[in-house]
Design a protein around this motif. Structure first.
Motif, short mmCIF file in Angstrom:
data_model
loop_
_atom_site.label_atom_id
_atom_site.label_comp_id
_atom_site.label_asym_id
_atom_site.label_seq_id
_atom_site.Cartn_x
_atom_site.Cartn_y
_atom_site.Cartn_z
N TYR A 1 19.60 13.05 -11.61
CA TYR A 1 19.25 13.97 -10.53
C TYR A 1 18.59 13.22 -9.37
O TYR A 1 18.85 13.52 -8.20
N ALA A 2 17.74 12.26 -9.67
CA ALA A 2 17.05 11.49 -8.64
C ALA A 2 18.04 10.65 -7.84
O ALA A 2 17.90 10.51 -6.61
N HIS A 3 19.04 10.09 -8.50
CA HIS A 3 20.06 9.32 -7.81
C HIS A 3 20.78 10.21 -6.79
O HIS A 3 20.98 9.81 -5.63
N LYS A 4 21.14 11.42 -7.20
CA LYS A 4 21.78 12.37 -6.28
C LYS A 4 20.83 12.73 -5.13
O LYS A 4 21.26 12.85 -3.98
N ALA A 5 19.56 12.91 -5.44
CA ALA A 5 18.58 13.26 -4.41
C ALA A 5 18.45 12.16 -3.37
O ALA A 5 18.40 12.43 -2.17
N ILE A 6 18.41 10.92 -3.83
CA ILE A 6 18.27 9.79 -2.90
C ILE A 6 19.49 9.70 -1.97
O ILE A 6 19.34 9.51 -0.76
N ILE A 7 20.67 9.89 -2.52
CA ILE A 7 21.89 9.89 -1.69
C ILE A 7 21.83 11.03 -0.67
O ILE A 7 22.13 10.85 0.51
N TYR A 8 21.45 12.21 -1.13
CA TYR A 8 21.33 13.39 -0.25
C TYR A 8 20.33 13.11 0.88
O TYR A 8 20.58 13.43 2.04
N MET A 9 19.22 12.49 0.54
CA MET A 9 18.17 12.23 1.52
C MET A 9 18.56 11.16 2.54
O MET A 9 18.07 11.18 3.67
N ASP A 10 19.44 10.25 2.16
CA ASP A 10 19.85 9.18 3.07
C ASP A 10 20.52 9.72 4.33
O ASP A 10 20.50 9.06 5.36
N SER A 11 21.12 10.92 4.24
CA SER A 11 21.81 11.47 5.41
C SER A 11 20.88 12.30 6.30
O SER A 11 21.32 12.87 7.29
N LYS A 12 19.59 12.36 5.94
CA LYS A 12 18.63 13.16 6.70
C LYS A 12 17.35 12.36 6.92
O LYS A 12 16.99 11.53 6.10
N ASN A 13 16.68 12.66 8.03
CA ASN A 13 15.39 12.00 8.23
C ASN A 13 14.29 12.82 7.56
O ASN A 13 14.50 13.97 7.15
N GLU A 14 13.12 12.22 7.46
CA GLU A 14 12.01 12.84 6.75
C GLU A 14 11.63 14.19 7.35
O GLU A 14 11.37 15.15 6.63
N LYS A 15 11.63 14.28 8.66
CA LYS A 15 11.27 15.53 9.34
C LYS A 15 12.26 16.64 9.00
O LYS A 15 11.86 17.77 8.73
N GLU A 16 13.55 16.33 9.00
CA GLU A 16 14.57 17.32 8.64
C GLU A 16 14.37 17.84 7.22
O GLU A 16 14.48 19.05 6.97
N LEU A 17 14.07 16.93 6.31
CA LEU A 17 13.88 17.33 4.91
C LEU A 17 12.65 18.21 4.75
O LEU A 17 12.70 19.23 4.05
N LEU A 18 11.55 17.84 5.38
CA LEU A 18 10.33 18.64 5.28
C LEU A 18 10.51 20.01 5.92
O LEU A 18 10.02 21.02 5.39
N ASN A 19 11.24 20.07 7.03
CA ASN A 19 11.52 21.36 7.67
C ASN A 19 12.38 22.24 6.77
O ASN A 19 12.16 23.45 6.67
N LEU A 20 13.37 21.65 6.12
CA LEU A 20 14.23 22.39 5.20
C LEU A 20 13.41 23.00 4.06
O LEU A 20 13.53 24.18 3.74
N ILE A 21 12.55 22.20 3.47
CA ILE A 21 11.73 22.69 2.37
C ILE A 21 10.76 23.76 2.86
O ILE A 21 10.57 24.78 2.19
N SER A 22 10.18 23.59 4.03
CA SER A 22 9.27 24.60 4.59
C SER A 22 10.00 25.92 4.83
O SER A 22 9.47 26.99 4.51
N ARG A 23 11.20 25.85 5.38
CA ARG A 23 11.99 27.07 5.62
C ARG A 23 12.29 27.79 4.31
O ARG A 23 12.15 29.01 4.20
N GLU A 24 12.72 27.02 3.31
CA GLU A 24 13.07 27.62 2.02
C GLU A 24 11.83 28.19 1.33
O GLU A 24 11.91 29.24 0.68
N ALA A 25 10.70 27.53 1.47
CA ALA A 25 9.45 28.05 0.89
C ALA A 25 9.08 29.37 1.54
O ALA A 25 8.68 30.33 0.86
N SER A 26 9.23 29.46 2.86
CA SER A 26 8.93 30.70 3.58
C SER A 26 9.86 31.82 3.13
O SER A 26 9.41 32.95 2.91
N LYS A 27 11.14 31.51 2.94
CA LYS A 27 12.09 32.52 2.47
C LYS A 27 11.70 33.03 1.09
O LYS A 27 11.73 34.22 0.83
N SER A 28 11.34 32.12 0.20
CA SER A 28 11.02 32.53 -1.17
C SER A 28 9.74 33.38 -1.20
O SER A 28 9.63 34.30 -1.99
#
Length: 150
Positions: free
Chosen positions: A119-146
């Motif tokens: 799972y971590a290998h897949k996560a690292i590949i997924y993260m390579d296509s995004k910058n840190e700010k994009e990832l944190l914004n995505l998680i913040s949006r999803e947290a707000s939705k939940s």
């Protein structure tokens, strides 16, 4: 004595070592490490697998901020034990695994550790296509939705 293992500094430190052991570029800030661990645990939510390593949980995204403090403590302990090294760059503090840390990580051979690596290998590949700010914004949006679903 604390008999609790799950959601502890120790558990998170072992997962952070596993993430760092898989890294090719070896450049992880604490936020990037925390994000990689989170995506590894809940990869289904990111379209990376058919199941979540830590099970389905409607509050999974709200766990993210709670893990920050534990992750900071875990990384400090890993540095003190010479399992992880810290350096400074334009991006802030960067963490990488030491030879000692790699040896410990390689010795983790449970079913959970092996599945986590996948799972971590897949996560690292997924993260390579995004910058840190994009990832944190995505998680913040999803947290707000939940939280709104409550």
């Amino acid at each position: 004595m604390n008999d609790k293992v799950f959601n502890t500094e120790f558990e998170i430190s072992m997962r952070l070592l596993l993430v760092l052991s898989l890294s090719k570029n070896n450049k992880f800030t604490i936020d990037k490490l925390l994000t990689a661990d989170f995506i590894s645990n809940y990869s289904k939510e990111f379209g990376l697998s058919n199941s979540n390593l830590h099970g389905d949980n409607e509050f999974s995204f709200s766990e993210f901020s709670a893990r920050r403090s534990l992750s900071q403590q875990a990384i400090k302990q890993l540095v003190l034990e010479n399992l992880v090294r810290v350096s400074y760059s334009n991006d802030g503090f960067i963490y990488s695994i030491t030879e000692r840390g790699l040896a410990l990580s390689n010795s983790l051979a449970s079913d959970y550790a092996n599945e986590y690596r996948l799972y971590a290998h897949k996560a690292i590949i997924y993260m390579d296509s995004k910058n840190e700010k994009e990832l944190l914004n995505l998680i913040s949006r999803e947290a707000s939705k939940s939280l709104r679903k409550e």
